[in-house]
Design a protein around this motif. Structure first.
Motif, PDB file in Angstrom:
ATOM      1  N   ASP A   1       0.834  -1.213   0.000  1.00 54.50           N
ATOM      2  CA  ASP A   1       0.000   0.000   0.000  1.00 54.50           C
ATOM      3  C   ASP A   1       0.864   1.257   0.000  1.00 54.50           C
ATOM      4  O   ASP A   1       0.619   2.200  -0.774  1.00 54.50           O
ATOM      5  CB  ASP A   1      -0.943   0.006   1.216  1.00 54.50           C
ATOM      6  CG  ASP A   1      -2.188  -0.835   0.976  1.00 54.50           C
ATOM      7  OD1 ASP A   1      -2.463  -1.186  -0.194  1.00 54.50           O
ATOM      8  OD2 ASP A   1      -2.890  -1.143   1.950  1.00 54.50           O
ATOM      9  N   ASP A   2       1.885   1.268   0.860  1.00 52.12           N
ATOM     10  CA  ASP A   2       2.749   2.458   0.902  1.00 52.12           C
ATOM     11  C   ASP A   2       3.511   2.631  -0.413  1.00 52.12           C
ATOM     12  O   ASP A   2       3.723   3.761  -0.875  1.00 52.12           O
ATOM     13  CB  ASP A   2       3.738   2.369   2.079  1.00 52.12           C
ATOM     14  CG  ASP A   2       3.063   2.721   3.399  1.00 52.12           C
ATOM     15  OD1 ASP A   2       1.899   3.193   3.354  1.00 52.12           O
ATOM     16  OD2 ASP A   2       3.673   2.536   4.465  1.00 52.12           O
ATOM     17  N   ALA A   3       3.902   1.501  -1.022  1.00 58.50           N
ATOM     18  CA  ALA A   3       4.613   1.588  -2.305  1.00 58.50           C
ATOM     19  C   ALA A   3       3.748   2.301  -3.343  1.00 58.50           C
ATOM     20  O   ALA A   3       4.211   3.188  -4.071  1.00 58.50           O
ATOM     21  CB  ALA A   3       4.988   0.185  -2.791  1.00 58.50           C
ATOM     22  N   VAL A   4       2.470   1.928  -3.391  1.00 58.66           N
ATOM     23  CA  VAL A   4       1.559   2.518  -4.394  1.00 58.66           C
ATOM     24  C   VAL A   4       1.237   3.977  -4.045  1.00 58.66           C
ATOM     25  O   VAL A   4       1.217   4.845  -4.926  1.00 58.66           O
ATOM     26  CB  VAL A   4       0.282   1.661  -4.515  1.00 58.66           C
ATOM     27  CG1 VAL A   4      -0.803   2.396  -5.295  1.00 58.66           C
ATOM     28  CG2 VAL A   4       0.609   0.326  -5.185  1.00 58.66           C
ATOM     29  N   LYS A   5       1.031   4.253  -2.751  1.00 59.38           N
ATOM     30  CA  LYS A   5       0.682   5.631  -2.368  1.00 59.38           C
ATOM     31  C   LYS A   5       1.862   6.579  -2.595  1.00 59.38           C
ATOM     32  O   LYS A   5       1.691   7.676  -3.109  1.00 59.38           O
ATOM     33  CB  LYS A   5       0.237   5.685  -0.900  1.00 59.38           C
ATOM     34  CG  LYS A   5      -1.163   5.112  -0.711  1.00 59.38           C
ATOM     35  CD  LYS A   5      -1.700   5.362   0.676  1.00 59.38           C
ATOM     36  CE  LYS A   5      -1.011   4.479   1.680  1.00 59.38           C
ATOM     37  NZ  LYS A   5      -1.620   4.570   3.024  1.00 59.38           N
ATOM     38  N   LEU A   6       3.059   6.116  -2.213  1.00 52.56           N
ATOM     39  CA  LEU A   6       4.223   6.997  -2.314  1.00 52.56           C
ATOM     40  C   LEU A   6       4.882   6.950  -3.686  1.00 52.56           C
ATOM     41  O   LEU A   6       5.458   7.919  -4.135  1.00 52.56           O
ATOM     42  CB  LEU A   6       5.242   6.641  -1.222  1.00 52.56           C
ATOM     43  CG  LEU A   6       4.699   6.739   0.205  1.00 52.56           C
ATOM     44  CD1 LEU A   6       5.721   6.245   1.216  1.00 52.56           C
ATOM     45  CD2 LEU A   6       4.287   8.175   0.529  1.00 52.56           C
ATOM     46  N   GLY A   7       4.764   5.788  -4.348  1.00 57.23           N
ATOM     47  CA  GLY A   7       5.422   5.643  -5.651  1.00 57.23           C
ATOM     48  C   GLY A   7       4.544   6.058  -6.815  1.00 57.23           C
ATOM     49  O   GLY A   7       5.051   6.383  -7.887  1.00 57.23           O
ATOM     50  N   LEU A   8       3.226   6.023  -6.611  1.00 60.59           N
ATOM     51  CA  LEU A   8       2.302   6.366  -7.702  1.00 60.59           C
ATOM     52  C   LEU A   8       1.353   7.505  -7.337  1.00 60.59           C
ATOM     53  O   LEU A   8       0.529   7.907  -8.155  1.00 60.59           O
ATOM     54  CB  LEU A   8       1.462   5.134  -8.099  1.00 60.59           C
ATOM     55  CG  LEU A   8       2.222   3.956  -8.727  1.00 60.59           C
ATOM     56  CD1 LEU A   8       1.298   2.742  -8.848  1.00 60.59           C
ATOM     57  CD2 LEU A   8       2.754   4.334 -10.103  1.00 60.59           C
ATOM     58  N   ARG A   9       1.442   7.957  -6.086  1.00 60.91           N
ATOM     59  CA  ARG A   9       0.571   9.028  -5.595  1.00 60.91           C
ATOM     60  C   ARG A   9      -0.906   8.667  -5.637  1.00 60.91           C
ATOM     61  O   ARG A   9      -1.755   9.535  -5.898  1.00 60.91           O
ATOM     62  CB  ARG A   9       0.790  10.321  -6.387  1.00 60.91           C
ATOM     63  CG  ARG A   9       1.889  11.161  -5.843  1.00 60.91           C
ATOM     64  CD  ARG A   9       1.708  12.567  -6.343  1.00 60.91           C
ATOM     65  NE  ARG A   9       2.826  13.389  -5.938  1.00 60.91           N
ATOM     66  CZ  ARG A   9       2.684  14.595  -5.402  1.00 60.91           C
ATOM     67  NH1 ARG A   9       1.481  15.078  -5.228  1.00 60.91           N
ATOM     68  NH2 ARG A   9       3.728  15.293  -5.076  1.00 60.91           N
ATOM     69  N   HIS A  10      -1.250   7.400  -5.484  1.00 59.10           N
ATOM     70  CA  HIS A  10      -2.665   7.040  -5.361  1.00 59.10           C
ATOM     71  C   HIS A  10      -3.117   7.422  -3.945  1.00 59.10           C
ATOM     72  O   HIS A  10      -2.325   7.301  -3.005  1.00 59.10           O
ATOM     73  CB  HIS A  10      -2.855   5.527  -5.538  1.00 59.10           C
ATOM     74  CG  HIS A  10      -2.697   5.062  -6.950  1.00 59.10           C
ATOM     75  ND1 HIS A  10      -3.204   3.865  -7.398  1.00 59.10           N
ATOM     76  CD2 HIS A  10      -2.101   5.618  -8.028  1.00 59.10           C
ATOM     77  CE1 HIS A  10      -2.919   3.710  -8.678  1.00 59.10           C
ATOM     78  NE2 HIS A  10      -2.245   4.767  -9.082  1.00 59.10           N
ATOM     79  N   PRO A  11      -4.387   7.830  -3.775  1.00 64.48           N
ATOM     80  CA  PRO A  11      -4.825   8.190  -2.420  1.00 64.48           C
ATOM     81  C   PRO A  11      -4.889   6.987  -1.482  1.00 64.48           C
ATOM     82  O   PRO A  11      -4.759   7.128  -0.271  1.00 64.48           O
ATOM     83  CB  PRO A  11      -6.225   8.788  -2.627  1.00 64.48           C
ATOM     84  CG  PRO A  11      -6.663   8.329  -3.975  1.00 64.48           C
ATOM     85  CD  PRO A  11      -5.427   8.105  -4.786  1.00 64.48           C
ATOM     86  N   MET A  12      -5.134   5.809  -2.041  1.00 70.09           N
ATOM     87  CA  MET A  12      -5.169   4.571  -1.235  1.00 70.09           C
ATOM     88  C   MET A  12      -4.341   3.506  -1.947  1.00 70.09           C
ATOM     89  O   MET A  12      -4.306   3.473  -3.184  1.00 70.09           O
ATOM     90  CB  MET A  12      -6.601   4.033  -1.154  1.00 70.09           C
ATOM     91  CG  MET A  12      -7.521   4.774  -0.227  1.00 70.09           C
ATOM     92  SD  MET A  12      -9.154   3.995  -0.282  1.00 70.09           S
ATOM     93  CE  MET A  12      -9.940   4.839   1.078  1.00 70.09           C
ATOM     94  N   GLY A  13      -3.742   2.618  -1.165  1.00 68.22           N
ATOM     95  CA  GLY A  13      -3.081   1.460  -1.750  1.00 68.22           C
ATOM     96  C   GLY A  13      -4.123   0.404  -2.109  1.00 68.22           C
ATOM     97  O   GLY A  13      -5.293   0.526  -1.730  1.00 68.22           O
ATOM     98  N   PRO A  14      -3.715  -0.669  -2.827  1.00 64.31           N
ATOM     99  CA  PRO A  14      -4.693  -1.663  -3.283  1.00 64.31           C
ATOM    100  C   PRO A  14      -5.425  -2.376  -2.156  1.00 64.31           C
ATOM    101  O   PRO A  14      -6.634  -2.642  -2.278  1.00 64.31           O
ATOM    102  CB  PRO A  14      -3.847  -2.649  -4.099  1.00 64.31           C
ATOM    103  CG  PRO A  14      -2.436  -2.420  -3.668  1.00 64.31           C
ATOM    104  CD  PRO A  14      -2.352  -0.986  -3.295  1.00 64.31           C
ATOM    105  N   PHE A  15      -4.747  -2.658  -1.029  1.00 67.67           N
ATOM    106  CA  PHE A  15      -5.413  -3.388   0.053  1.00 67.67           C
ATOM    107  C   PHE A  15      -6.361  -2.467   0.823  1.00 67.67           C
ATOM    108  O   PHE A  15      -7.422  -2.878   1.265  1.00 67.67           O
ATOM    109  CB  PHE A  15      -4.383  -4.069   0.963  1.00 67.67           C
ATOM    110  CG  PHE A  15      -3.586  -5.078   0.190  1.00 67.67           C
ATOM    111  CD1 PHE A  15      -4.175  -6.254  -0.248  1.00 67.67           C
ATOM    112  CD2 PHE A  15      -2.272  -4.816  -0.170  1.00 67.67           C
ATOM    113  CE1 PHE A  15      -3.465  -7.169  -1.015  1.00 67.67           C
ATOM    114  CE2 PHE A  15      -1.555  -5.729  -0.929  1.00 67.67           C
ATOM    115  CZ  PHE A  15      -2.152  -6.906  -1.369  1.00 67.67           C
ATOM    116  N   GLU A  16      -5.974  -1.206   0.953  1.00 65.30           N
ATOM    117  CA  GLU A  16      -6.895  -0.225   1.564  1.00 65.30           C
ATOM    118  C   GLU A  16      -8.147  -0.094   0.702  1.00 65.30           C
ATOM    119  O   GLU A  16      -9.269  -0.039   1.207  1.00 65.30           O
ATOM    120  CB  GLU A  16      -6.207   1.137   1.692  1.00 65.30           C
ATOM    121  CG  GLU A  16      -5.124   1.161   2.756  1.00 65.30           C
ATOM    122  CD  GLU A  16      -4.301   2.447   2.717  1.00 65.30           C
ATOM    123  OE1 GLU A  16      -3.852   2.888   3.773  1.00 65.30           O
ATOM    124  OE2 GLU A  16      -4.090   3.003   1.616  1.00 65.30           O
TER     125      GLU A  16
END
Ligand code: 3HC
Length: 290
Positions: free
Chosen positions: A215-230
């Motif tokens: 989740d942190d990888a996606v939020k910080l690496g792609l700037r998504h508001p939520m990671g996939p599991f969230e």
């Protein structure tokens, strides 16, 4: 024909958001659910969301009160007979939806547009249950509806250009961007989103990283508001399993097949935020515990 009165079928997570968005845009809304308890729950969600918007300074107290006053609850589908547009947001079961569309077709005037908020079922099957297949379309909203700016306007093989144009104008009046797309599984957003979410579960199964690391990888690496599991926990694991099953039935593409972990978590009742446990745990207010 200008849309003024909107009917909503189903006052759950999506139906309540849709009813609220329509009421905030000034439409008179009649919402139908099966019993008073379901209506009370729906109004509770609307009240909570309006209070949040007021607290965040996105709506005034007066506007929120006026919007709430424009929503009327009912348990009788017949009370939707004066609607210019009906948006169905009931269970994702095609037989149920076909029955609702057939009944709406009987009770509503011929000019009424009938739309479904389905995330994956074929719109044309609902259109075929009516005698007005040209006035049936998909109108797919995103959770939380109060905040999300997109509506997918789904043109089935039978949908007329007039209907698409009326729904484009309607989306604009809601203050949302309406994009027009074909009646294919998942439309645009879920077609891209579901393989990504399933891929995240497979990465977890393979031990690539823990849920919070992914989740942190996606939020910080792609700037998504939520990671996939969230996001899976937020929208519901059962909903995502259902969509994956529909996709796999249609495409027979292995990347669309539900990973064993998803199937087993749903079987265990670990549905995400709404059940208190998914990839993470939640308290009774839906706040994440860990
Ligand atoms: N009602 C009203 N306002 C709400 C709300 C609600 N239900 N949920 C969030 N908000 C508001 C908050 O008040 C806040 O307003 P502010 O920025 O003006 O203060 C703002 O939204 C942000 O909320 P939070 O600060 O509490 O938390 P976040 O910044 O984490 O945002 C989120 C929450 C808007 C849900 C954000 O995490 C997000 O956009 N997540 C992704 C959601 C998403 O991808 N949805 C699509 C799912 S797919 C789908 O629906 C299709 C279906 O077919 C499955």
């Amino acid at each position: 024909m200008a849309i003024q009165k909107v009917g909503v079928v189903g006052f759950g997570a999506m139906g309540s958001g849709i009813a609220q968005a329509c009421a905030q845009a000034g439409f008179d809304v009649t919402v139908r659910d099966v019993d008073q308890a379901a209506l009370d729950r729906g109004f509770g969600v609307v009240d909570g969301s309006l209070a949040r918007l007021v607290k965040a300074g996105r709506a005034t107290e007066a506007d929120a009160k006026a919007a709430r006053g424009r929503i009327r609850g009912t348990t009788a589908l017949g009370d939707l007979k004066d609607s210019d547009l009906v948006i169905e947001a009931a269970l994702e079961i095609i037989e149920t939806k076909r029955e609702i569309f057939a009944e709406l077709d009987r009770i509503c005037p011929p000019a009424t547009i009938l739309a479904s908020n389905t995330s994956s079922l074929p719109i044309v099957e609902m259109a075929a249950a009516t005698k007005r297949p040209d006035r049936v379309a998909g109108l797919h909203f995103f959770n939380p509806v109060a905040v999300m700016q997109l509506v997918e306007i789904v043109r089935a093989l039978t949908t007329s250009e007039e209907t698409v144009a009326a729904l484009r104008e309607f989306a604009e009046r809601l203050g949302k961007r309406g994009i027009v797309c074909k009646d294919t599984p998942g439309f645009v957003v879920n077609r891209l989103l579901v393989p990504y979410l399933l891929g995240a579960i497979r990465a977890l199964e393979e031990g690539v990283a823990a849920p919070d690391e992914i989740d942190d990888a996606v939020k910080l690496g792609l700037r998504h508001p939520m990671g996939p599991f969230e996001l899976l926990d937020y929208t519901g694991l059962d909903i995502n399993l259902h969509v994956a099953n529909v996709f796999y039935d249609e495409f027979k593409d292995p990347s669309m097949a539900a990973p064993p972990l998803l199937r087993r978590m749903v079987a265990a009742g670990h549905l995400g935020r709404k059940s208190g446990r998914g990839f993470y745990e939640y308290d009774e207010k839906g706040q994440r515990k860990r």
